[in-house]
Design an enzyme around this catalytic site. Structure first.
Site, PDB file in Angstrom:
ATOM      1  N   GLY C  18       1.051  -8.073   2.863  1.00  0.00           N
ATOM      2  CA  GLY C  18       2.549  -8.017   2.287  1.00  0.00           C
ATOM      3  C   GLY C  18       3.276  -7.535   1.519  1.00  0.00           C
ATOM      4  O   GLY C  18       3.122  -6.096   1.312  1.00  0.00           O
ATOM      5  N   ALA C  19       4.671  -7.397   1.679  1.00  0.00           N
ATOM      6  CA  ALA C  19       5.619  -6.736   0.656  1.00  0.00           C
ATOM      7  C   ALA C  19       4.685  -6.745  -1.073  1.00  0.00           C
ATOM      8  O   ALA C  19       4.287  -7.318  -1.711  1.00  0.00           O
ATOM      9  CB  ALA C  19       6.341  -7.520   0.692  1.00  0.00           C
ATOM     10  N   SER C  21       2.252  -5.649  -1.649  1.00  0.00           N
ATOM     11  CA  SER C  21       0.411  -5.720  -2.313  1.00  0.00           C
ATOM     12  C   SER C  21      -0.398  -4.320  -2.052  1.00  0.00           C
ATOM     13  O   SER C  21      -1.820  -4.736  -2.809  1.00  0.00           O
ATOM     14  CB  SER C  21      -0.240  -6.559  -0.553  1.00  0.00           C
ATOM     15  OG  SER C  21      -0.291  -5.850   0.489  1.00  0.00           O
ATOM     16  N   GLY C  22       0.182  -3.865  -2.439  1.00  0.00           N
ATOM     17  CA  GLY C  22      -1.292  -2.288  -2.897  1.00  0.00           C
ATOM     18  C   GLY C  22      -1.110  -1.441  -1.525  1.00  0.00           C
ATOM     19  O   GLY C  22      -2.180  -0.991  -2.012  1.00  0.00           O
ATOM     20  N   SER C  24      -0.488   0.394   0.535  1.00  0.00           N
ATOM     21  CA  SER C  24       0.317   2.258   0.313  1.00  0.00           C
ATOM     22  C   SER C  24      -0.357   2.637  -0.762  1.00  0.00           C
ATOM     23  O   SER C  24      -1.556   3.441  -0.587  1.00  0.00           O
ATOM     24  CB  SER C  24       1.517   2.759   0.205  1.00  0.00           C
ATOM     25  OG  SER C  24       2.718   2.018   0.574  1.00  0.00           O
ATOM     26  N   HIS C  59       6.977   5.903  -4.095  1.00  0.00           N
ATOM     27  CA  HIS C  59       6.053   6.658  -3.847  1.00  0.00           C
ATOM     28  C   HIS C  59       5.447   7.982  -3.512  1.00  0.00           C
ATOM     29  O   HIS C  59       4.392   8.059  -3.363  1.00  0.00           O
ATOM     30  CB  HIS C  59       6.028   5.638  -1.956  1.00  0.00           C
ATOM     31  CG  HIS C  59       5.580   4.423  -1.509  1.00  0.00           C
ATOM     32  ND1 HIS C  59       5.175   4.403  -0.378  1.00  0.00           N
ATOM     33  CD2 HIS C  59       5.983   3.617  -2.632  1.00  0.00           C
ATOM     34  CE1 HIS C  59       5.078   3.113  -0.065  1.00  0.00           C
ATOM     35  NE2 HIS C  59       5.274   1.999  -1.615  1.00  0.00           N
ATOM     36  N   ARG C  62       4.317   9.009  -7.012  1.00  0.00           N
ATOM     37  CA  ARG C  62       3.098   8.455  -6.778  1.00  0.00           C
ATOM     38  C   ARG C  62       2.022   9.697  -6.437  1.00  0.00           C
ATOM     39  O   ARG C  62       0.799   9.850  -6.950  1.00  0.00           O
ATOM     40  CB  ARG C  62       2.710   6.985  -6.810  1.00  0.00           C
ATOM     41  CG  ARG C  62       1.206   6.962  -6.947  1.00  0.00           C
ATOM     42  CD  ARG C  62       1.332   5.175  -6.544  1.00  0.00           C
ATOM     43  NE  ARG C  62       1.495   4.962  -5.160  1.00  0.00           N
ATOM     44  CZ  ARG C  62       1.633   4.047  -4.421  1.00  0.00           C
ATOM     45  NH1 ARG C  62       2.857   2.969  -5.330  1.00  0.00           N
ATOM     46  NH2 ARG C  62       1.846   3.638  -3.251  1.00  0.00           N
ATOM     47  N   GLU C  71       8.350  13.599   8.181  1.00  0.00           N
ATOM     48  CA  GLU C  71       8.712  12.306   9.001  1.00  0.00           C
ATOM     49  C   GLU C  71       9.212  12.538   9.863  1.00  0.00           C
ATOM     50  O   GLU C  71       9.885  13.056  10.517  1.00  0.00           O
ATOM     51  CB  GLU C  71      10.637  12.797   8.300  1.00  0.00           C
ATOM     52  CG  GLU C  71      10.729  12.269   6.400  1.00  0.00           C
ATOM     53  CD  GLU C  71      12.069  12.255   5.832  1.00  0.00           C
ATOM     54  OE1 GLU C  71      12.644  12.283   6.466  1.00  0.00           O
ATOM     55  OE2 GLU C  71      12.371  12.141   4.326  1.00  0.00           O
ATOM     56  N   ASP C  93       2.742   6.168   7.044  1.00  0.00           N
ATOM     57  CA  ASP C  93       3.771   5.114   6.018  1.00  0.00           C
ATOM     58  C   ASP C  93       5.037   4.654   6.739  1.00  0.00           C
ATOM     59  O   ASP C  93       6.035   5.490   5.644  1.00  0.00           O
ATOM     60  CB  ASP C  93       3.426   5.396   5.056  1.00  0.00           C
ATOM     61  CG  ASP C  93       3.059   4.014   3.778  1.00  0.00           C
ATOM     62  OD1 ASP C  93       4.245   2.576   4.160  1.00  0.00           O
ATOM     63  OD2 ASP C  93       3.664   4.415   2.656  1.00  0.00           O
TER      64      ASP C  93
END
Lengths: 181, 181, 181
Positions: C18-19, C21-22, C24, C59, C62, C71, C93
């Site tokens: 889900g959104a 949720s870890g 990535s 992101h 990190r 992209e 992603d």
């Protein structure tokens, strides 16, 4: 996926999952793998909803001719008592739509839920029930949707408590929540 | 379900799940199974919301008289430091509502989240925290709901990282996400 | 969590959740743990959406400098054929945003889905794909959102069927849905 050892011998299985998670496909395969006369108990009626009609046609095309089909939007427990006889394997697709029908008909939902859950261990035939998990999104804006997801959650809990096995589907893959004893 | 071996010895457990997934019931049973004086730390306050009042009454009737109850909508970390003493077992129900309260009070959410997650391993008593998973539906239309589900997801991750054990509930059945070491 | 034995040797992994949720973070750690030149294949383009720009910056900060970034909002399958060479480890992603882009571009979604799923087992390099599970909330009010979650569910099923391993993330913790053979 049809030979999941943890649920292989189950007489009554609840298949839970989100939209397009592969619930119906998994449930159909499990019914066929276990043997018995396959009966598709549809709680949807085609009516005049084009989206629903397309979805039903999609499912029906996949199942093919081995199945007999019974449509019953409301009298689910009574119909299971009639159909789930020795040698039969009934697929109920799906509980969540049945709940919608029961709600729209103004029936006593806690009583209907309790009657269904109590009946499941009594049925002599095999039963596989499909249900949607609808409570994992953000709290809905409107009170009707909030009430519905509470009722659906309670129904899923009640059925899970009396089923022999419960499986959660995501991306077509099963997670066993409750295995056969 | 109260004797789940993978979490039996855990001092701090996060119980995650959707609406009406049986989170509170599971958390209560786990608190009682582990022993200690049970304390119910409610982050809801009855206020004048009829829906919430009904939900609180439903939970309270189920718990019965063994529990003492503390209501604390905002000062969760400080209250846990006070209550989670040796011999006590505190049930926090629920984190997601606390997050709502923190948000409405205009507090620093990342700081509050970090303080809670850091405190959990320090508490001498047992703690069971209930939280909603809200990120598994379609992306919400409004920016506030999107922001909330991001914050709720981050809170759940932060608490899960420092809890001894994490369980996901669906249809009243637990899946262990993190087991005791 | 980066040394999950059940997926350690997988060449192609789907990370579902889900959104917030870890997903990535887990996917990045898995790419780095497996070795190879890490390539971040972003299906988002910054454009002029401030929310998306903030998320991308979060992101990117990190991940740090070890990664090269490409992209590509639309030509995902062709780009994977080009990038997923021996010695490379590509992180996609995410699939769900790619699906949005394909939908907005008016392309043939079933054909694009099938082409991607068919390509995955052919790629010589390692690939980790991130996707959102969006079908576990209440049925959305608007037809577009209902259609999208059906398409996202079908995409997730198709990719899960050809991936070597599938992991579901909740609160930053992985559940293995499909383990390496």
């Amino acid at each position: 996926m049809t030979d999941l050892p943890a649920i292989a011998g189950a007489r009554c299985v609840l298949v839970l999952g989100g939209a397009r998670s592969g619930k119906s496909r998994f449930a159909e395969a499990h019914v066929l793998a276990g043997g018995g006369r396959p009966i598709y108990l549809a709680t949807a009626t085609v009516g005049d909803d084009a989206e629903m009609a397309a979805r039903i046609a999609h499912h029906r095309a996949r199942r093919g001719d081995a199945w007999s089909t019974v449509e019953e939007p409301l009298e689910l427990t009574a119909t299971l008592h009639r159909l789930a006889q020795p040698g039969a394997a009934v697929l109920v697709d799906c509980l969540t739509l049945w709940l919608t029908n029961v709600m729209l008909a103004g029936r006593d939902i806690p009583a209907e839920t309790a009657a269904l859950a109590a009946a499941l261990p009594e049925l002599p035939g095999r039963v596989v029930l499909v249900a949607n998990e609808v409570g994992l999104g953000i709290v809905p804006d409107n009170a009707m949707a909030r009430a519905f997801r509470d009722l659906a959650g309670r129904l899923n809990q009640a059925v899970a408590a009396t089923a022999d096995a419960v499986v959660f589907l995501a991306a077509g893959l099963p997670l066993v929540l409750k295995a056969c004893p």
